[in-house]
Scaffold this motif. Structure first.
Motif, mmCIF file in Angstrom:
data_model
loop_
_atom_site.group_PDB
_atom_site.id
_atom_site.type_symbol
_atom_site.label_atom_id
_atom_site.label_comp_id
_atom_site.label_asym_id
_atom_site.label_seq_id
_atom_site.Cartn_x
_atom_site.Cartn_y
_atom_site.Cartn_z
ATOM 1 N N ALA A 16 11.132 -13.064 48.002
ATOM 2 C CA ALA A 16 12.297 -13.939 47.837
ATOM 3 C C ALA A 16 12.324 -14.627 46.479
ATOM 4 N N TRP A 17 11.162 -14.717 45.815
ATOM 5 C CA TRP A 17 11.065 -15.447 44.552
ATOM 6 C C TRP A 17 11.176 -14.548 43.324
ATOM 7 N N ASP A 18 11.477 -13.278 43.494
ATOM 8 C CA ASP A 18 11.389 -12.337 42.366
ATOM 9 C C ASP A 18 12.171 -12.809 41.144
ATOM 10 N N GLU A 19 13.416 -13.222 41.321
ATOM 11 C CA GLU A 19 14.235 -13.603 40.166
ATOM 12 C C GLU A 19 13.766 -14.928 39.558
ATOM 13 N N VAL A 20 13.418 -15.875 40.404
ATOM 14 C CA VAL A 20 12.932 -17.166 39.909
ATOM 15 C C VAL A 20 11.615 -16.975 39.164
ATOM 16 N N ALA A 21 10.716 -16.171 39.740
ATOM 17 C CA ALA A 21 9.413 -15.941 39.114
ATOM 18 C C ALA A 21 9.571 -15.301 37.744
ATOM 19 N N ALA A 22 10.502 -14.362 37.614
ATOM 20 C CA ALA A 22 10.719 -13.711 36.321
ATOM 21 C C ALA A 22 11.169 -14.725 35.271
ATOM 22 N N GLU A 23 12.056 -15.642 35.663
ATOM 23 C CA GLU A 23 12.529 -16.677 34.728
ATOM 24 C C GLU A 23 11.377 -17.595 34.311
ATOM 25 N N LEU A 24 10.545 -17.984 35.269
ATOM 26 C CA LEU A 24 9.446 -18.892 34.958
ATOM 27 C C LEU A 24 8.395 -18.214 34.083
ATOM 28 N N ARG A 25 8.113 -16.955 34.336
ATOM 29 C CA ARG A 25 7.147 -16.237 33.498
ATOM 30 C C ARG A 25 7.673 -16.082 32.076
ATOM 31 N N ALA A 26 8.980 -15.869 31.951
ATOM 32 C CA ALA A 26 9.569 -15.767 30.621
ATOM 33 C C ALA A 26 9.438 -17.079 29.859
ATOM 34 N N THR A 208 24.523 -25.869 45.108
ATOM 35 C CA THR A 208 24.429 -24.547 45.699
ATOM 36 C C THR A 208 23.939 -24.699 47.127
ATOM 37 N N GLY A 209 23.720 -23.556 47.789
ATOM 38 C CA GLY A 209 23.336 -23.588 49.191
ATOM 39 C C GLY A 209 21.835 -23.630 49.418
ATOM 40 N N HIS A 210 21.451 -23.408 50.669
ATOM 41 C CA HIS A 210 20.085 -23.616 51.125
ATOM 42 C C HIS A 210 19.094 -22.586 50.590
ATOM 43 N N TRP A 211 19.587 -21.508 50.007
ATOM 44 C CA TRP A 211 18.723 -20.451 49.481
ATOM 45 C C TRP A 211 18.941 -20.291 47.983
ATOM 46 N N PRO A 212 18.603 -21.309 47.175
ATOM 47 C CA PRO A 212 18.918 -21.260 45.743
ATOM 48 C C PRO A 212 18.148 -20.183 44.980
ATOM 49 N N SER A 215 20.950 -17.674 45.337
ATOM 50 C CA SER A 215 22.295 -18.034 44.865
ATOM 51 C C SER A 215 22.310 -18.555 43.440
ATOM 52 N N GLN A 216 21.255 -19.260 42.999
ATOM 53 C CA GLN A 216 21.192 -19.786 41.633
ATOM 54 C C GLN A 216 19.748 -19.745 41.118
ATOM 55 N N PRO A 217 19.185 -18.543 40.960
ATOM 56 C CA PRO A 217 17.774 -18.461 40.550
ATOM 57 C C PRO A 217 17.498 -19.077 39.189
ATOM 58 N N GLY A 218 18.436 -18.939 38.253
ATOM 59 C CA GLY A 218 18.228 -19.511 36.928
ATOM 60 C C GLY A 218 18.184 -21.024 36.967
ATOM 61 N N ALA A 219 19.113 -21.627 37.710
ATOM 62 C CA ALA A 219 19.152 -23.089 37.822
ATOM 63 C C ALA A 219 17.898 -23.611 38.523
ATOM 64 N N LEU A 220 17.465 -22.911 39.560
ATOM 65 C CA LEU A 220 16.263 -23.344 40.263
ATOM 66 C C LEU A 220 15.037 -23.210 39.367
ATOM 67 N N LEU A 224 12.307 -26.143 38.317
ATOM 68 C CA LEU A 224 10.860 -26.012 38.485
ATOM 69 C C LEU A 224 10.138 -26.134 37.156
ATOM 70 N N HIS A 225 10.729 -25.590 36.102
ATOM 71 C CA HIS A 225 10.152 -25.720 34.763
ATOM 72 C C HIS A 225 10.060 -27.198 34.362
ATOM 73 N N GLU A 226 11.130 -27.942 34.613
ATOM 74 C CA GLU A 226 11.146 -29.362 34.260
ATOM 75 C C GLU A 226 10.170 -30.158 35.131
#
Length: 234
Positions: A16-26, A208-212, A215-220, A224-226
């Motif tokens: 479920a975290w694939d897109e968020v994890a990619a952003e954070l690793r970048a 956004t909704g309960h599964w950000p 729905s918004q992986p970049g914003a989430l 998390l970065h902040e």
């Protein structure tokens, strides 16, 4: 940068975290997405209770030798993650609850809200809580494809939802960020509102909704970065 351990809510796994994890690793972070026992690729592991899920998180931190770690719990996972955060001592930098339940000592995930239907479903499904049908995800900012992924996820071990939480340390003593997703309601639940009175807690809102993570992986990822950049309170 910072180590983050990401734990998704009911029915979901590390995927479920694939897109968020990619952003954070970048952004330079080390990211460890964790699947809890009994779910996704770990669905055939030992029967899982809530205490098993707490151990899953603690053991992942210890196995990887993490220091200054940010623990992230989404939805149901806030309950085991919140307990684990109090058990890893000075390894913890911050805990982030993403539209999550928080553990209340002596109470279960199903305490405090009308859960009769969920309990009856768990009994009827042999001790497991299956994902709701597609109609339950309307108005949460999800695509049909994203909804299909959640609906097709793993039935959740029911005992993890009914076992009471055991807190080794009061949550209001922990450095924490609570992410409230506004399409799932404007205000946090009462247990969270009480904790937000602590000077160690902060509230962040996402439109956004309960599964950000879907729905918004970049914003989430930015939230998390902040959160990871916040200094540890003295």
């Amino acid at each position: 940068m910072t180590d983050l351990v990401l734990v998704a809510g009911a029915w979901l796994g590390a995927w479920a975290w694939d897109e968020v994890a990619a952003e954070l690793r970048a952004a330079g972070h080390d990211v460890h997405a964790l699947t809890l026992s009994g779910l996704a690729e770990r669905r055939h592991t030992q029967p899982a209770g809530q205490r098993t899920h707490v151990r899953d998180v603690v053991e992942e931190v210890e196995r990887l030798g993490l220091r200054e770690v940010v623990l992230v719990g989404h939805s149901y996972a806030g309950v085991p993650v919140g307990q684990a955060a109090g058990r890893i001592g000075d390894r913890l930098r911050r805990v982030v609850f993403v539209d999550a339940n928080v553990p209340v000592h002596g109470e279960s995930f199903l305490s405090g809200w009308p859960s009769g239907h969920a309990r009856r479903t768990i009994d009827a499904q042999g001790g497991y809580w299956p994902p709701p049908g597609p109609e339950e995800y309307a108005g949460q900012g999800l695509t049909d494809e994203q909804i299909a992924h959640i609906v097709g996820a793993t039935p959740h071990p029911g005992v993890t939802l009914t076992e009471p939480a055991v807190l080794d340390r009061p949550l209001d003593e922990l450095p924490a960020t609570y992410v409230k997703c506004l399409l799932d309601g404007d205000e946090p639940m009462p247990a969270v509102t009480a904790l937000l009175g602590s000077d160690r807690w902060e509230l962040v809102k996402l439109d956004t909704g309960h599964w950000p993570m879907f729905s918004q992986p970049g914003a989430l990822a930015r939230v998390l970065h902040e959160a990871a950049a916040r200094p540890r309170p003295t």
